[in-house]
Design a protein around this motif. Sequence first.
Motif, PDB file in Angstrom:
ATOM      1  N   ARG A   1     -21.567  31.415   3.607  1.00 40.85           N
ATOM      2  CA  ARG A   1     -21.554  30.700   4.887  1.00 40.85           C
ATOM      3  C   ARG A   1     -22.497  29.494   4.816  1.00 40.85           C
ATOM      4  N   PHE A   2     -22.004  28.358   5.310  1.00 35.29           N
ATOM      5  CA  PHE A   2     -22.818  27.160   5.449  1.00 35.29           C
ATOM      6  C   PHE A   2     -22.940  26.820   6.932  1.00 35.29           C
ATOM      7  N   THR A   3     -24.096  26.344   7.351  1.00 33.57           N
ATOM      8  CA  THR A   3     -24.319  25.907   8.735  1.00 33.57           C
ATOM      9  C   THR A   3     -24.820  24.468   8.748  1.00 33.57           C
ATOM     10  N   ASN A   4     -24.467  23.756   9.851  1.00 37.30           N
ATOM     11  CA  ASN A   4     -24.929  22.384  10.065  1.00 37.30           C
ATOM     12  C   ASN A   4     -24.477  21.435   8.963  1.00 37.30           C
ATOM     13  N   LEU A   5     -23.238  21.608   8.512  1.00 41.70           N
ATOM     14  CA  LEU A   5     -22.686  20.672   7.538  1.00 41.70           C
ATOM     15  C   LEU A   5     -22.100  19.469   8.262  1.00 41.70           C
ATOM     16  N   PRO A   6     -22.312  18.274   7.733  1.00 41.61           N
ATOM     17  CA  PRO A   6     -21.669  17.101   8.345  1.00 41.61           C
ATOM     18  C   PRO A   6     -20.152  17.161   8.145  1.00 41.61           C
ATOM     19  N   LYS A   7     -19.418  16.574   9.104  1.00 40.10           N
ATOM     20  CA  LYS A   7     -17.972  16.596   9.008  1.00 40.10           C
ATOM     21  C   LYS A   7     -17.494  15.506   8.048  1.00 40.10           C
ATOM     22  N   GLY A   8     -16.478  15.895   7.246  1.00 40.23           N
ATOM     23  CA  GLY A   8     -15.917  14.961   6.277  1.00 40.23           C
ATOM     24  C   GLY A   8     -15.337  15.716   5.088  1.00 40.23           C
ATOM     25  N   ARG A   9     -14.892  14.949   4.109  1.00 33.30           N
ATOM     26  CA  ARG A   9     -14.326  15.533   2.892  1.00 33.30           C
ATOM     27  C   ARG A   9     -15.369  15.408   1.782  1.00 33.30           C
ATOM     28  N   PHE A  10     -15.723  16.556   1.235  1.00 35.95           N
ATOM     29  CA  PHE A  10     -16.771  16.600   0.211  1.00 35.95           C
ATOM     30  C   PHE A  10     -16.312  17.446  -0.976  1.00 35.95           C
ATOM     31  N   LEU A  11     -16.898  17.138  -2.114  1.00 33.83           N
ATOM     32  CA  LEU A  11     -16.611  17.905  -3.332  1.00 33.83           C
ATOM     33  C   LEU A  11     -17.421  19.191  -3.321  1.00 33.83           C
ATOM     34  N   MET A  12     -16.757  20.296  -3.626  1.00 30.62           N
ATOM     35  CA  MET A  12     -17.404  21.607  -3.614  1.00 30.62           C
ATOM     36  C   MET A  12     -17.197  22.282  -4.977  1.00 30.62           C
ATOM     37  N   GLN A  13     -18.231  22.974  -5.449  1.00 33.01           N
ATOM     38  CA  GLN A  13     -18.175  23.718  -6.712  1.00 33.01           C
ATOM     39  C   GLN A  13     -18.554  25.169  -6.453  1.00 33.01           C
ATOM     40  N   VAL A  14     -17.785  26.056  -7.069  1.00 36.02           N
ATOM     41  CA  VAL A  14     -18.061  27.488  -6.975  1.00 36.02           C
ATOM     42  C   VAL A  14     -18.301  27.992  -8.392  1.00 36.02           C
ATOM     43  N   ARG A  15     -19.476  28.552  -8.638  1.00 35.29           N
ATOM     44  CA  ARG A  15     -19.856  29.002  -9.976  1.00 35.29           C
ATOM     45  C   ARG A  15     -20.262  30.461  -9.945  1.00 35.29           C
ATOM     46  N   SER A  16     -19.956  31.150 -11.037  1.00 36.31           N
ATOM     47  CA  SER A  16     -20.396  32.534 -11.215  1.00 36.31           C
ATOM     48  C   SER A  16     -20.409  32.839 -12.701  1.00 36.31           C
ATOM     49  N   LEU A  17     -21.394  33.593 -13.128  1.00 35.32           N
ATOM     50  CA  LEU A  17     -21.539  33.913 -14.550  1.00 35.32           C
ATOM     51  C   LEU A  17     -20.353  34.740 -15.023  1.00 35.32           C
ATOM     52  N   GLY A  18     -19.705  34.275 -16.092  1.00 39.97           N
ATOM     53  CA  GLY A  18     -18.562  34.974 -16.657  1.00 39.97           C
ATOM     54  C   GLY A  18     -17.225  34.568 -16.069  1.00 39.97           C
ATOM     55  N   TYR A  19     -17.239  33.579 -15.152  1.00 37.65           N
ATOM     56  CA  TYR A  19     -16.009  33.124 -14.514  1.00 37.65           C
ATOM     57  C   TYR A  19     -15.901  31.600 -14.639  1.00 37.65           C
ATOM     58  N   THR A  20     -14.662  31.121 -14.548  1.00 36.89           N
ATOM     59  CA  THR A  20     -14.415  29.689 -14.632  1.00 36.89           C
ATOM     60  C   THR A  20     -14.863  29.003 -13.342  1.00 36.89           C
ATOM     61  N   THR A  21     -15.553  27.872 -13.479  1.00 32.88           N
ATOM     62  CA  THR A  21     -16.026  27.123 -12.312  1.00 32.88           C
ATOM     63  C   THR A  21     -14.841  26.480 -11.573  1.00 32.88           C
ATOM     64  N   VAL A  22     -14.845  26.612 -10.260  1.00 33.97           N
ATOM     65  CA  VAL A  22     -13.801  26.033  -9.417  1.00 33.97           C
ATOM     66  C   VAL A  22     -14.360  24.795  -8.738  1.00 33.97           C
ATOM     67  N   VAL A  23     -13.666  23.676  -8.909  1.00 34.32           N
ATOM     68  CA  VAL A  23     -14.061  22.413  -8.284  1.00 34.32           C
ATOM     69  C   VAL A  23     -12.933  22.017  -7.325  1.00 34.32           C
ATOM     70  N   ARG A  24     -13.304  21.780  -6.049  1.00 36.35           N
ATOM     71  CA  ARG A  24     -12.287  21.497  -5.034  1.00 36.35           C
ATOM     72  C   ARG A  24     -12.886  20.577  -3.963  1.00 36.35           C
ATOM     73  N   THR A  25     -12.025  19.717  -3.414  1.00 30.45           N
ATOM     74  CA  THR A  25     -12.423  18.858  -2.295  1.00 30.45           C
ATOM     75  C   THR A  25     -12.015  19.535  -0.990  1.00 30.45           C
ATOM     76  N   VAL A  26     -12.974  19.745  -0.083  1.00 30.11           N
ATOM     77  CA  VAL A  26     -12.717  20.457   1.164  1.00 30.11           C
ATOM     78  C   VAL A  26     -13.089  19.572   2.351  1.00 30.11           C
ATOM     79  N   ASP A  27     -12.413  19.842   3.480  1.00 27.72           N
ATOM     80  CA  ASP A  27     -12.698  19.146   4.732  1.00 27.72           C
ATOM     81  C   ASP A  27     -13.560  20.056   5.593  1.00 27.72           C
ATOM     82  N   THR A  28     -14.804  19.668   5.813  1.00 24.86           N
ATOM     83  CA  THR A  28     -15.737  20.510   6.576  1.00 24.86           C
ATOM     84  C   THR A  28     -15.529  20.425   8.082  1.00 24.86           C
TER      85      THR A  28
END
Length: 209
Positions: free
Chosen positions: A19-46
């Motif tokens: 969960r994220f709080t107080n994020l500015p509105k817009g389209r931003f690049l997001m990365q999801v990382r975890s050890l032993g898994y492939t990193t996911v890179v995605r552009t999301v609209d907050t």
Amino acid sequence: MLFPDLRRFTATGPDGAFRFTNLPKGRFLMQVRSLGYTTVVRTVDTGTGQPLDIALVPAATEIGQVVVTGVSASTEMRRSPIPTTVVNRTQLNQMAATNVVDAIAHTPGLSQITTGVGISKPIIRGLGANRVITLNNGARQEGQQWGDEHGIEIDEAGIDRAEVIKGPGSLLYGSDGLAGVVNFVAPTPWKKARSSAQYRLTTRLIIAC
């Protein structure tokens, strides 16, 4: 979970929720990382306020090519900058000698000083005593290099071959090897073990018959 442009990150809980709080509105690049898994890179609209589900795929770790090479003892001997003469066990048995030094004394460039039966010391190109290094399976044999009435303290029955280096061997074996080096090598243990196993097997077969 990371937003590089906003410099905001968080970690998931035990159930995998984030969960994220107080994020500015817009389209931003997001990365999801975890050890032993492939990193996911995605552009999301907050600004949508909709929950986001992300599934990570296990990553396969690959290493580079591993090449295992090996060379035989004869190849290493040819590559060695020091010429080495090898007298094997068959040649030693064929020599009519009273001791092992007497047996290898027939090698060109190698002679002996003897004061009686079983008392011999190697001479390489006219130099002997503390100018010749004697090794027993790689260990320096320094018991009687000064005594006239003492031979080399090596078991003649436990020798597989003799390696003779004629010339200065001080680069590998020490500064006192001005004339050369004589290394008496013992047989490998697996040969004896295999012979004992064959003997026990033969004995059992004879009893069974």
